[in-house]
Design a protein around this motif. Sequence first.
Motif, PDB file in Angstrom:
ATOM      1  N   LEU A 155      71.081  19.203  69.173  1.00 53.67           N
ATOM      2  CA  LEU A 155      70.582  17.934  68.625  1.00 53.67           C
ATOM      3  C   LEU A 155      71.353  16.747  69.168  1.00 53.67           C
ATOM      4  O   LEU A 155      70.802  15.641  69.296  1.00 53.67           O
ATOM      5  CB  LEU A 155      70.682  17.963  67.085  1.00 53.67           C
ATOM      6  CG  LEU A 155      69.825  19.016  66.382  1.00 53.67           C
ATOM      7  CD1 LEU A 155      70.070  18.988  64.872  1.00 53.67           C
ATOM      8  CD2 LEU A 155      68.336  18.812  66.675  1.00 53.67           C
ATOM      9  N   ALA A 156      72.610  16.936  69.482  1.00 51.86           N
ATOM     10  CA  ALA A 156      73.409  15.834  70.022  1.00 51.86           C
ATOM     11  C   ALA A 156      72.912  15.394  71.391  1.00 51.86           C
ATOM     12  O   ALA A 156      73.192  14.258  71.822  1.00 51.86           O
ATOM     13  CB  ALA A 156      74.875  16.249  70.099  1.00 51.86           C
ATOM     14  N   LEU A 203      66.901  23.788  57.970  1.00 46.44           N
ATOM     15  CA  LEU A 203      68.120  23.673  58.781  1.00 46.44           C
ATOM     16  C   LEU A 203      68.597  22.222  58.806  1.00 46.44           C
ATOM     17  O   LEU A 203      69.805  21.949  58.649  1.00 46.44           O
ATOM     18  CB  LEU A 203      67.846  24.173  60.198  1.00 46.44           C
ATOM     19  CG  LEU A 203      68.987  23.977  61.204  1.00 46.44           C
ATOM     20  CD1 LEU A 203      70.283  24.631  60.726  1.00 46.44           C
ATOM     21  CD2 LEU A 203      68.573  24.525  62.579  1.00 46.44           C
ATOM     22  N   LEU A 204      67.673  21.268  59.008  1.00 47.35           N
ATOM     23  CA  LEU A 204      68.063  19.861  59.014  1.00 47.35           C
ATOM     24  C   LEU A 204      68.591  19.418  57.652  1.00 47.35           C
ATOM     25  O   LEU A 204      69.551  18.638  57.560  1.00 47.35           O
ATOM     26  CB  LEU A 204      66.871  18.996  59.434  1.00 47.35           C
ATOM     27  CG  LEU A 204      66.441  19.141  60.917  1.00 47.35           C
ATOM     28  CD1 LEU A 204      65.161  18.367  61.172  1.00 47.35           C
ATOM     29  CD2 LEU A 204      67.559  18.677  61.847  1.00 47.35           C
ATOM     30  N   GLU A 205      67.978  19.902  56.596  1.00 46.53           N
ATOM     31  CA  GLU A 205      68.480  19.563  55.249  1.00 46.53           C
ATOM     32  C   GLU A 205      69.880  20.134  55.037  1.00 46.53           C
ATOM     33  O   GLU A 205      70.749  19.512  54.389  1.00 46.53           O
ATOM     34  CB  GLU A 205      67.519  20.091  54.181  1.00 46.53           C
ATOM     35  CG  GLU A 205      66.187  19.335  54.184  1.00 46.53           C
ATOM     36  CD  GLU A 205      65.152  19.939  53.249  1.00 46.53           C
ATOM     37  OE1 GLU A 205      65.394  21.097  52.789  1.00 46.53           O
ATOM     38  OE2 GLU A 205      64.125  19.296  52.986  1.00 46.53           O
ATOM     39  N   THR A 259      74.411  15.346  59.955  1.00 45.69           N
ATOM     40  CA  THR A 259      73.305  14.459  60.340  1.00 45.69           C
ATOM     41  C   THR A 259      72.954  13.597  59.148  1.00 45.69           C
ATOM     42  O   THR A 259      73.356  13.900  58.022  1.00 45.69           O
ATOM     43  CB  THR A 259      72.046  15.264  60.756  1.00 45.69           C
ATOM     44  OG1 THR A 259      71.626  16.096  59.650  1.00 45.69           O
ATOM     45  CG2 THR A 259      72.310  16.136  61.969  1.00 45.69           C
ATOM     46  N   ARG A 260      72.169  12.523  59.408  1.00 41.61           N
ATOM     47  CA  ARG A 260      71.719  11.681  58.298  1.00 41.61           C
ATOM     48  C   ARG A 260      70.383  11.055  58.665  1.00 41.61           C
ATOM     49  O   ARG A 260      70.068  10.853  59.844  1.00 41.61           O
ATOM     50  CB  ARG A 260      72.740  10.603  57.978  1.00 41.61           C
ATOM     51  CG  ARG A 260      72.956   9.563  59.060  1.00 41.61           C
ATOM     52  CD  ARG A 260      73.984   8.518  58.628  1.00 41.61           C
ATOM     53  NE  ARG A 260      74.220   7.541  59.674  1.00 41.61           N
ATOM     54  CZ  ARG A 260      73.472   6.459  59.876  1.00 41.61           C
ATOM     55  NH1 ARG A 260      72.408   6.228  59.102  1.00 41.61           N
ATOM     56  NH2 ARG A 260      73.749   5.607  60.851  1.00 41.61           N
ATOM     57  N   VAL A 262      72.513  12.198  64.628  1.00 48.58           N
ATOM     58  CA  VAL A 262      73.761  12.951  64.517  1.00 48.58           C
ATOM     59  C   VAL A 262      74.868  12.006  64.101  1.00 48.58           C
ATOM     60  O   VAL A 262      74.968  10.893  64.634  1.00 48.58           O
ATOM     61  CB  VAL A 262      74.095  13.649  65.849  1.00 48.58           C
ATOM     62  CG1 VAL A 262      75.499  14.260  65.805  1.00 48.58           C
ATOM     63  CG2 VAL A 262      73.047  14.697  66.177  1.00 48.58           C
ATOM     64  N   VAL A 263      75.661  12.424  63.147  1.00 48.51           N
ATOM     65  CA  VAL A 263      76.810  11.629  62.703  1.00 48.51           C
ATOM     66  C   VAL A 263      77.980  11.929  63.621  1.00 48.51           C
ATOM     67  O   VAL A 263      78.396  13.082  63.760  1.00 48.51           O
ATOM     68  CB  VAL A 263      77.180  11.950  61.242  1.00 48.51           C
ATOM     69  CG1 VAL A 263      78.434  11.156  60.825  1.00 48.51           C
ATOM     70  CG2 VAL A 263      76.010  11.624  60.315  1.00 48.51           C
TER      71      VAL A 263
END
Length: 591
Positions: free
Chosen positions: A543-544, A569-571, A579-580, A589-590
């Motif tokens: 995802l990064a 998975l995202l949750e 992540t947010r 991505v945080v």
Amino acid sequence: MMHVVATAGHVDHGKSTLVRRLTGMEPDRWAEERRRGMTIDLGFAWASLDSGERLAFVDVPGHERFIGNMLAGLGPSPAVLVVVAADEGWRTQSEEHLGAVDALGLRHGLLVVTRSDLADPGPALAEARQRVARSSLGEVEALAVSAQTGAGIEELRSALRRLVARLPEPDQAARVRLWIDRSFTIAGAGTVVTGTLGEGTLCVGDELELRGRRVRVRGLQALGEDYDMVPARARVAVNLRSVAPQDVHRGGVLLTPQAWHLTDQVDVDVHGVDVTGLPLDVMVHVGSGAWSARVRPLGGSFARLRLPEALPLQAGDRLIVRDPGRRVVVAGATVLDADPPELARRGAAGRRAESLAIADARVDVAVEVDRRGAMLPRELAALGVGPSELRADLAGVLRVGEWLVSERAWRQWQADLLALVERRRQEHPMDPWVPMEQARRHLGAPDLAVLREVAAAADLDTSEGRVSRPGTTPSLGPAEAGLRALEQQLADSPFAAPERGQLDAWGLGARQLAAAEAAGRVVRLVDDIVLLPTGPARAMRELARLEQPFTTSAARQALGTTRRVVIPLLEHLDARGWTRRTDPTHRQVVR
């Protein structure tokens, strides 16, 4: 230094007259006693010896109707003055009182033949010597006196000085047990109780225990004088703060708080009597009190006495057993166990009698600890074990933290704990750890600190509040093969979480997946969607690389998975703060 001596003898043999001559005090407290010339209740008087020591007398009634009062005065006293009249000789109550002396096991006394001015004292003296010699007193110094003429009184004073010199020294540092023989109220002071202090020391301001409640010593007197402190042995009057007169009575007892074991049943050795011949219900006299008791014969001279209330008794205490219907002393008894075991099984009474036959009138620490598995020193002290015994090394007893533990129990606990851990591993392979409290209850160990020591001795692990063998991990049993297949599939395709049907085919239900997660072998995103523990971190790397922020669809394509998997998975990543959301359709991505 103070000493206490009780009188004993037939009614109207001159006990009170003798005490009056020795002390210059009137021992009869009631007007009716003086009018009738007969002691009804306990009387008290005192005198100083030429040695400077002070001697308190407890004058007891001689009439058979007042046998209970007599025993209340005699019971706490360490020595006795046996009185026989020269002109009447040995009589019924002489024998009765000597029987009580013998039942209590008193070993210190004098024989005094009174009224030697009325008859030749020789015959009475000779008979009384023989009878007294057969009692627990044995051979005692004997002499004849006349309280009317004063003949022999000075010799009696000298004999009393020799008697008290032979008395054993009381333990003034011991716990207090003051049996109350009198209570009354003084205007402006409140309730006062009196008794014979056999051991220990009382001080103004002391907190004591009376019938389960705490009371405070407001004032102290001994032999008519005020004191801040009164050590044993002494006749003492105790002024109690905030105690109502109706709350105290003869037979009550003042105690050092939490220092005595209170019991309503004791195992005793009844002296010289086959207990099968005892009445089912008897009167038991101990200290200054009397209680009805139910007798359970155990065999031979041994019996269990059940009392109507809990009393502060210990091994070695002497009791008097009396037939309530005949006003006579049946026998003396020695307490062998103040905290006896239950007798539930067939033949238990007989086996108990056998064990008592080899016991003596003291607490055997090793036996008491072995019977219970473990005891605290303060519990043994409450049974009467002295400080030196508690500090000594004892065969068959281990010191584990603050506890004394029997070696037998220690070995059994280790064996039982190992068996429990193994049974848990076999019966619950997915949750093979035994909770500590469950293990403690199963063993009967006194606390968790002792359990940890038992586990350490058995080479078991007690981390995280659970007991297991070191290195224990959950096993799925028959489902283990299915878990390995799941792990292989996810190793090949990290985000291809299998469908519910495939998990069922592998035997991986909710319990198996929960156990696998607890063992760190999978991560459950929701109940039936699982990845390898490395799955979330691998997802983050993919995802990064996306343009930020990204959509759910972009994430699904980058991970090569489905919406069924990518949404939970995202949750999961959101919950971990990796992540947010930036808006309803995008995340980033945080960093």
